[in-house]
Each structure stands twice: as C-alpha cells, then as structure tokens.
Design a protein around this motif. Structure first.
Motif, PDB file in Angstrom:
ATOM      1  N   UNK A  24      60.569  14.063  15.407  1.00 42.72           N
ATOM      2  CA  UNK A  24      62.217  14.033  14.770  1.00 42.72           C
ATOM      3  C   UNK A  24      62.051  13.432  13.517  1.00 42.72           C
ATOM      4  N   UNK A  25      61.425  12.161  13.487  1.00 45.09           N
ATOM      5  CA  UNK A  25      61.668  11.285  12.035  1.00 45.09           C
ATOM      6  C   UNK A  25      60.800  12.160  10.899  1.00 45.09           C
ATOM      7  N   UNK A  26      59.643  12.579  11.075  1.00 49.37           N
ATOM      8  CA  UNK A  26      59.033  13.464  10.080  1.00 49.37           C
ATOM      9  C   UNK A  26      59.908  14.809   9.962  1.00 49.37           C
ATOM     10  N   UNK A  27      60.539  15.195  10.740  1.00 49.48           N
ATOM     11  CA  UNK A  27      61.018  16.670  10.543  1.00 49.48           C
ATOM     12  C   UNK A  27      62.304  16.480   9.623  1.00 49.48           C
ATOM     13  N   UNK A  28      63.268  15.470  10.185  1.00 49.65           N
ATOM     14  CA  UNK A  28      64.243  15.199   9.328  1.00 49.65           C
ATOM     15  C   UNK A  28      63.838  14.669   7.669  1.00 49.65           C
ATOM     16  N   UNK A  31      63.047  17.903   5.801  1.00 53.29           N
ATOM     17  CA  UNK A  31      64.013  18.626   5.530  1.00 53.29           C
ATOM     18  C   UNK A  31      65.098  18.014   4.628  1.00 53.29           C
ATOM     19  N   UNK A  32      65.062  16.661   4.527  1.00 53.88           N
ATOM     20  CA  UNK A  32      66.003  15.978   3.507  1.00 53.88           C
ATOM     21  C   UNK A  32      65.169  15.806   2.141  1.00 53.88           C
ATOM     22  N   UNK A  34      63.298  18.465   1.190  1.00 55.36           N
ATOM     23  CA  UNK A  34      63.324  19.645   0.656  1.00 55.36           C
ATOM     24  C   UNK A  34      64.823  19.854   0.171  1.00 55.36           C
ATOM     25  N   UNK A  35      65.536  19.460   0.932  1.00 57.44           N
ATOM     26  CA  UNK A  35      67.234  19.600   0.376  1.00 57.44           C
ATOM     27  C   UNK A  35      67.371  18.849  -0.984  1.00 57.44           C
ATOM     28  N   UNK A  36      66.925  17.781  -1.147  1.00 57.05           N
ATOM     29  CA  UNK A  36      67.029  16.955  -2.267  1.00 57.05           C
ATOM     30  C   UNK A  36      66.480  17.692  -3.311  1.00 57.05           C
ATOM     31  N   UNK A  37      65.329  18.222  -3.373  1.00 58.29           N
ATOM     32  CA  UNK A  37      64.339  18.817  -4.352  1.00 58.29           C
ATOM     33  C   UNK A  37      64.924  20.244  -4.792  1.00 58.29           C
ATOM     34  N   UNK A  38      65.663  20.888  -3.989  1.00 62.75           N
ATOM     35  CA  UNK A  38      66.204  22.150  -3.787  1.00 62.75           C
ATOM     36  C   UNK A  38      67.806  22.014  -4.601  1.00 62.75           C
ATOM     37  N   UNK A  39      68.547  21.131  -3.930  1.00 59.53           N
ATOM     38  CA  UNK A  39      69.961  21.481  -4.326  1.00 59.53           C
ATOM     39  C   UNK A  39      70.370  20.082  -5.040  1.00 59.53           C
ATOM     40  N   UNK A  40      69.598  19.161  -5.234  1.00 55.24           N
ATOM     41  CA  UNK A  40      70.059  17.974  -6.033  1.00 55.24           C
ATOM     42  C   UNK A  40      68.980  17.962  -7.488  1.00 55.24           C
ATOM     43  N   UNK A  41      68.094  18.010  -7.234  1.00 55.30           N
ATOM     44  CA  UNK A  41      67.198  17.910  -8.354  1.00 55.30           C
ATOM     45  C   UNK A  41      66.955  19.408  -8.979  1.00 55.30           C
ATOM     46  N   UNK A  42      67.046  20.373  -8.304  1.00 55.94           N
ATOM     47  CA  UNK A  42      67.137  21.782  -8.874  1.00 55.94           C
ATOM     48  C   UNK A  42      65.674  22.028  -9.587  1.00 55.94           C
ATOM     49  N   UNK A  43      64.510  21.453  -8.577  1.00 56.98           N
ATOM     50  CA  UNK A  43      63.303  21.749  -8.785  1.00 56.98           C
ATOM     51  C   UNK A  43      62.744  23.128  -8.862  1.00 56.98           C
ATOM     52  N   UNK A  44      61.726  23.703  -9.708  1.00 54.25           N
ATOM     53  CA  UNK A  44      61.374  24.985  -9.194  1.00 54.25           C
ATOM     54  C   UNK A  44      60.482  25.063  -7.881  1.00 54.25           C
ATOM     55  N   UNK A  52      58.382  22.961   2.265  1.00 57.40           N
ATOM     56  CA  UNK A  52      59.270  23.973   2.946  1.00 57.40           C
ATOM     57  C   UNK A  52      58.551  24.778   4.159  1.00 57.40           C
ATOM     58  N   UNK A  53      57.216  25.332   3.671  1.00 55.28           N
ATOM     59  CA  UNK A  53      56.444  26.142   4.539  1.00 55.28           C
ATOM     60  C   UNK A  53      55.844  25.096   5.576  1.00 55.28           C
ATOM     61  N   UNK A  54      55.768  24.042   5.588  1.00 58.55           N
ATOM     62  CA  UNK A  54      55.134  22.864   6.466  1.00 58.55           C
ATOM     63  C   UNK A  54      56.445  22.650   7.640  1.00 58.55           C
TER      64      UNK A  54
END
Length: 154
Positions: A24-28, A31-32, A34-44, A52-54
């Motif tokens: 659960x710790x690794x999963x969260x 997930x966090x 990926x969320x930061x990379x996509x929605x906060x940092x707007x990385x490619x 995300x695939x993992x």
C-alpha cells in the motif's frame, strides 16, 4: 527437521498484513508520483509512463488474483446486495466526478489556448462513459469472483 520453521497461522497472518501495508505504501507513493508529474509539473509522457505502467501492472495483478481467488463476494442478504449496488453507483459517480475535475483542470491549466465549452462538453461525455464503464467493470468483477469462489468450494 533443521530449517523448517514453525508455520503458526498468527505469524503468517502478521507477515501478510505487513506485506499488504508495504504494498500500500509503495502503491500510494507511485500514484502520488504519477499525479505530481502529470498534473503539477506537466511533464511529457516519456517522464512518467514507466511509473504509470508499473502502477497499472500492480493493480491488474492484484485485481486478477483477487477475482481468481473469489475474494470479491456478494453479500448473502438481499438488503446488503442492494446496499452494495448503491455503494457501487456512488463510488462510480465519485470516480467520474474526480476524473472530470482532473481533465477540465488539466485542459484549463495547459499551455495551449482551450475552447472551454468544447473541453467541458467532451469531458462530460467522457465522464458519463467513465461512470458506466467503471460501474460495469466493478459489477463484472464481483460476479466473476463469485463464480470462482464457488469453484474453490468444489
């Protein structure tokens, strides 16, 4: 008998609980990330696709093993089944709402100019599809798990 440890059920249960908490710790964490990379940092895509695939592979594995093991079971009483269906609909609606908010905010906070009306309309259509899709998938998983649970009893 050297090397053969005692296989007490309490010890095994505690080991399983610790492994579950670790997962659960690794999963969260992933997930966090990926969320930061996509929605906060707007990385490619190339910077967050591997994480995300993992994450999706882990989710897929746990879900399939749970279904095959018959762990998602329907309650035995009719009132509880009705409550489960209601909970399924509410969680599907909440998931669709969160998805819609994330997609609209991603469009509005993006670097390009956005047609707000088109973005909102396409997101609403997508969230309706998401709602029906996730609700059906959850119900399918429960039905399939019930079938597999019956097989294990035979």
């Amino acid at each position: 008998m050297k090397g053969k440890g005692i296989k007490d059920e309490r010890i095994q249960g505690e080991v399983h609980k610790l492994m579950s908490h670790g997962f659960t710790i690794v999963f969260v964490g992933i997930a966090a990330s990926v969320f930061v990379k996509v929605f906060v940092l707007h990385l490619d895509l190339k910077y967050w696709l591997d994480s995300f695939l993992i994450l999706m592979a882990a989710c897929f594995y746990v879900t399939l093993r749970s279904m095959r093991g018959g762990l998602f079971l329907l309650p035995s009483k009719a009132g509880e089944v009705k409550r489960l269906k209601k909970t399924n609909l509410i969680s599907g609606a909440a998931g669709a709402l969160i998805w819609a908010i994330l997609m609209i905010s991603y469009d509005l906070l993006g670097k390009d100019e956005v047609d707000v009306v088109a973005s909102v309309m396409s997101t609403l259509v997508g969230s309706v599809v998401f709602f029906f899709g996730i609700t059906w998938i959850q119900w399918f998983m429960i039905k399939r798990s019930n079938q597999n649970a019956d097989k294990h009893l035979e």
